[in-house]
Design a protein around this motif. Structure first.
Motif, PDB file in Angstrom:
ATOM      1  N   VAL A 177     -94.311  43.139  46.608  1.00 19.11           N
ATOM      2  CA  VAL A 177     -95.783  42.521  46.338  1.00 19.11           C
ATOM      3  C   VAL A 177     -96.720  43.670  46.255  1.00 19.11           C
ATOM      4  CG1 VAL A 177     -97.503  40.954  47.055  1.00 19.11           C
ATOM      5  CG2 VAL A 177     -95.006  40.660  47.799  1.00 19.11           C
ATOM      6  N   LEU A 178     -97.263  43.842  45.067  1.00 23.09           N
ATOM      7  CA  LEU A 178     -98.045  45.169  44.860  1.00 23.09           C
ATOM      8  C   LEU A 178     -99.300  44.518  44.434  1.00 23.09           C
ATOM      9  CD1 LEU A 178     -98.546  47.911  43.929  1.00 23.09           C
ATOM     10  CD2 LEU A 178     -98.163  47.243  41.402  1.00 23.09           C
ATOM     11  N   ILE A 220     -95.864  40.192  41.926  1.00 22.97           N
ATOM     12  CA  ILE A 220     -94.742  39.811  42.837  1.00 22.97           C
ATOM     13  C   ILE A 220     -93.352  40.004  41.596  1.00 22.97           C
ATOM     14  CG2 ILE A 220     -93.411  38.059  44.039  1.00 22.97           C
ATOM     15  CD1 ILE A 220     -96.843  37.388  43.719  1.00 22.97           C
ATOM     16  N   THR A 221     -92.640  41.003  42.113  1.00 27.99           N
ATOM     17  CA  THR A 221     -91.500  41.394  41.319  1.00 27.99           C
ATOM     18  C   THR A 221     -90.027  41.091  42.285  1.00 27.99           C
ATOM     19  OG1 THR A 221     -92.622  42.848  40.051  1.00 27.99           O
ATOM     20  CG2 THR A 221     -90.201  43.029  39.754  1.00 27.99           C
ATOM     21  N   LEU A 222     -89.074  40.402  41.619  1.00 22.71           N
ATOM     22  CA  LEU A 222     -87.887  40.063  42.466  1.00 22.71           C
ATOM     23  C   LEU A 222     -87.171  41.400  42.179  1.00 22.71           C
ATOM     24  CD1 LEU A 222     -86.002  38.437  43.635  1.00 22.71           C
ATOM     25  CD2 LEU A 222     -85.307  37.455  41.623  1.00 22.71           C
ATOM     26  N   LEU A 223     -86.693  42.103  43.071  1.00 23.06           N
ATOM     27  CA  LEU A 223     -86.134  43.552  43.244  1.00 23.06           C
ATOM     28  C   LEU A 223     -84.706  43.288  42.682  1.00 23.06           C
ATOM     29  CD1 LEU A 223     -87.628  45.313  46.345  1.00 23.06           C
ATOM     30  CD2 LEU A 223     -88.379  45.355  43.772  1.00 23.06           C
ATOM     31  N   ASP A 224     -84.103  44.343  41.997  1.00 25.26           N
ATOM     32  CA  ASP A 224     -82.569  44.425  41.461  1.00 25.26           C
ATOM     33  C   ASP A 224     -82.497  43.508  40.623  1.00 25.26           C
ATOM     34  OD1 ASP A 224     -82.374  46.757  43.400  1.00 25.26           O
ATOM     35  OD2 ASP A 224     -81.978  45.316  45.028  1.00 25.26           O
ATOM     36  N   ALA A 254     -87.358  32.805  34.410  1.00 23.31           N
ATOM     37  CA  ALA A 254     -87.305  31.600  35.424  1.00 23.31           C
ATOM     38  C   ALA A 254     -86.905  32.263  36.873  1.00 23.31           C
ATOM     39  CB  ALA A 254     -86.185  30.873  34.764  1.00 23.31           C
ATOM     40  N   CYS A 255     -87.145  31.431  37.724  1.00 25.74           N
ATOM     41  CA  CYS A 255     -86.882  31.637  39.086  1.00 25.74           C
ATOM     42  C   CYS A 255     -85.206  31.264  39.205  1.00 25.74           C
ATOM     43  CB  CYS A 255     -87.369  31.092  40.057  1.00 25.74           C
ATOM     44  SG  CYS A 255     -87.181  31.428  42.004  1.00 25.74           S
ATOM     45  N   PRO A 256     -84.469  32.187  39.935  1.00 21.95           N
ATOM     46  CA  PRO A 256     -83.034  31.861  40.194  1.00 21.95           C
ATOM     47  C   PRO A 256     -83.032  30.677  41.029  1.00 21.95           C
ATOM     48  CG  PRO A 256     -83.333  34.261  40.529  1.00 21.95           C
ATOM     49  CD  PRO A 256     -84.774  33.603  40.383  1.00 21.95           C
ATOM     50  N   PRO A 257     -82.084  29.684  40.829  1.00 21.90           N
ATOM     51  CA  PRO A 257     -81.616  28.673  41.577  1.00 21.90           C
ATOM     52  C   PRO A 257     -81.432  29.140  43.223  1.00 21.90           C
ATOM     53  CG  PRO A 257     -80.267  28.548  39.719  1.00 21.90           C
ATOM     54  CD  PRO A 257     -80.801  30.041  39.631  1.00 21.90           C
ATOM     55  N   GLU A 258     -82.000  28.042  44.154  1.00 24.56           N
ATOM     56  CA  GLU A 258     -81.576  28.360  45.441  1.00 24.56           C
ATOM     57  C   GLU A 258     -80.216  28.391  45.762  1.00 24.56           C
ATOM     58  OE1 GLU A 258     -83.668  28.577  47.903  1.00 24.56           O
ATOM     59  OE2 GLU A 258     -85.656  27.931  47.219  1.00 24.56           O
ATOM     60  N   ASP A 259     -79.516  29.279  46.544  1.00 19.87           N
ATOM     61  CA  ASP A 259     -78.178  29.177  47.052  1.00 19.87           C
ATOM     62  C   ASP A 259     -77.029  29.411  46.107  1.00 19.87           C
ATOM     63  OD1 ASP A 259     -79.107  28.249  49.724  1.00 19.87           O
ATOM     64  OD2 ASP A 259     -79.317  26.339  48.936  1.00 19.87           O
ATOM     65  N   VAL A 260     -77.738  30.420  45.106  1.00 24.27           N
ATOM     66  CA  VAL A 260     -76.808  30.952  43.989  1.00 24.27           C
ATOM     67  C   VAL A 260     -76.069  32.283  44.482  1.00 24.27           C
ATOM     68  CG1 VAL A 260     -78.390  32.431  42.725  1.00 24.27           C
ATOM     69  CG2 VAL A 260     -76.676  31.037  41.419  1.00 24.27           C
ATOM     70  N   ALA A 299     -86.458  42.114  34.499  1.00 24.66           N
ATOM     71  CA  ALA A 299     -87.232  41.748  35.332  1.00 24.66           C
ATOM     72  C   ALA A 299     -87.639  40.498  35.553  1.00 24.66           C
ATOM     73  CB  ALA A 299     -88.255  42.485  35.601  1.00 24.66           C
ATOM     74  N   ILE A 300     -87.738  39.840  36.819  1.00 27.30           N
ATOM     75  CA  ILE A 300     -88.315  38.421  37.233  1.00 27.30           C
ATOM     76  C   ILE A 300     -89.693  38.461  38.067  1.00 27.30           C
ATOM     77  CG2 ILE A 300     -88.058  36.310  38.146  1.00 27.30           C
ATOM     78  CD1 ILE A 300     -85.197  36.837  37.844  1.00 27.30           C
ATOM     79  N   TRP A 301     -90.919  38.290  37.332  1.00 28.10           N
ATOM     80  CA  TRP A 301     -92.120  38.783  37.953  1.00 28.10           C
ATOM     81  C   TRP A 301     -93.223  37.673  37.737  1.00 28.10           C
ATOM     82  CZ3 TRP A 301     -96.377  39.485  34.893  1.00 28.10           C
ATOM     83  CH2 TRP A 301     -96.345  39.802  33.767  1.00 28.10           C
ATOM     84  N   ARG A 302     -94.222  37.784  38.732  1.00 32.99           N
ATOM     85  CA  ARG A 302     -95.526  36.936  38.333  1.00 32.99           C
ATOM     86  C   ARG A 302     -96.700  37.590  38.904  1.00 32.99           C
ATOM     87  NH1 ARG A 302     -91.474  34.753  36.914  1.00 32.99           N
ATOM     88  NH2 ARG A 302     -90.638  32.703  37.486  1.00 32.99           N
ATOM     89  N   ARG A 303     -97.776  37.460  38.468  1.00 33.90           N
ATOM     90  CA  ARG A 303     -99.272  37.969  38.569  1.00 33.90           C
ATOM     91  C   ARG A 303     -99.872  37.058  39.102  1.00 33.90           C
ATOM     92  NH1 ARG A 303     -99.623  41.707  35.003  1.00 33.90           N
ATOM     93  NH2 ARG A 303     -99.277  43.457  36.255  1.00 33.90           N
TER      94      ARG A 303
END
Length: 283
Positions: free
Chosen positions: A198-199, A100-104, A221-227, A108-112
């Motif tokens: 999602v690959l 899973i890769t957060l686009l743009d 890290a994951c960005p904060p909610e509502d940023v 890169a912020i990603w998880r496998r």
């Protein structure tokens, strides 16, 4: 040498629909029989019938025919799955590996992750807990041009909104049965619009003694909610890095301790295995 054929059981109405989709198969469909019959077709024929049935299902408005088309797709998918590709690993031992890769977002912020087969609604939960989101907003998947979501949530306030039900659609139904790589989109928070790729990277066999799902690895890290989405996050990081910025103290207090480069897959795995609260039980 003749091509290998695979047995698939179709009811009489389903065989008639198959004949409509691919008339050249009529002589093998036992159309005069009134009960269910086993039909033997090659893998190529099965894939063609399945593709035609899926296309017809999207455009059919006749309830009984739509039902037959859906059952045809399900029956053929099970046959192909058991014959090759994903089916080479028993369903009880099968894992799906997804990146899973957060686009743009740069860097890169990603998880496998690795998960057993589950509904897309449960995959949403896996993504939320692996990435670090808090399930505070709406979500949806976009797969092969179709929107998948929970109609109980997405239909609220929309006119003529249509989606495929993500609470009953499983991973095994949307990834290639050959096991080849396949990408689709996941969007979280329609305001900030966090778009993820999602690959599907393939299937593997579960290891004895391990509990799943797991987060194998990832970065940042994951960005904060509502940023404010990807662009708001970039601005947020710039303000945190500049103690002289007029909003530095406000952002620091709002976000708390935050390290954009920090990610721990073991902690993510614990969150994935703990899961999210079942909001339906609280309604």
């Amino acid at each position: 040498m003749s091509a290998k054929t695979f047995p698939t059981v179709f009811s009489a109405p389903q065989r008639r629909v198959v004949a409509e989709l691919l008339p050249e198969l009529e002589d093998r469909l036992m159309l005069d029989a009134v009960n269910a019959r086993t039909v033997r077709l090659t893998a190529q024929e099965l894939e063609l019938v399945r593709d035609l049935a899926m296309a017809a299902h999207h455009h059919s408005h006749h309830g009984m025919k739509r039902n037959s088309l859906r059952h045809i797709v399900e029956a053929i998918s099970k046959t192909l799955e058991s014959a090759s590709g994903i089916g080479s690993i028993p369903a009880a031992e099968r894992l799906y590996q997804l990146k899973i890769t957060l686009l743009d977002s740069t860097p890169a912020i990603w998880r496998r992750i690795q998960t057993r087969n589950c509904a897309l609604d449960k995959l949403h939960e896996r993504i939320q807990t692996a990435m670090g989101w808090t399930n505070s907003h709406l979500h949806r998947f976009k797969i092969n041009g179709e929107v998948y979501g929970d109609s109980l949530l997405l239909d609220d306030g929309f006119t003529d909104f249509e989606c495929v039900d993500s609470t009953v659609t499983k991973i095994s139904e949307i990834v290639p049965h050959s096991g080849s790589r396949f990408a689709f989109r996941y969007e979280y928070d329609f305001g900030d619009s966090w778009q993820h790729e999602v690959l599907f990277e393939g299937c593997l066999r579960a290891e004895k003694g391990l509990r799943y799902p797991i987060c194998v690895e990832g970065e940042r890290a994951c960005p904060p909610e509502d940023v404010g989405g990807v662009w708001g996050y970039a601005e947020f990081l710039g303000v945190l890095a500049d103690p002289e910025h007029e909003d530095h103290d406000h952002f620091t207090q709002w976000a708390g301790p935050f390290n954009a480069d920090e990610f721990n897959p073991k902690k993510a795995t614990k969150k994935m295995q703990r899961g999210l609260p079942n909001w339906r039980r609280t309604q």
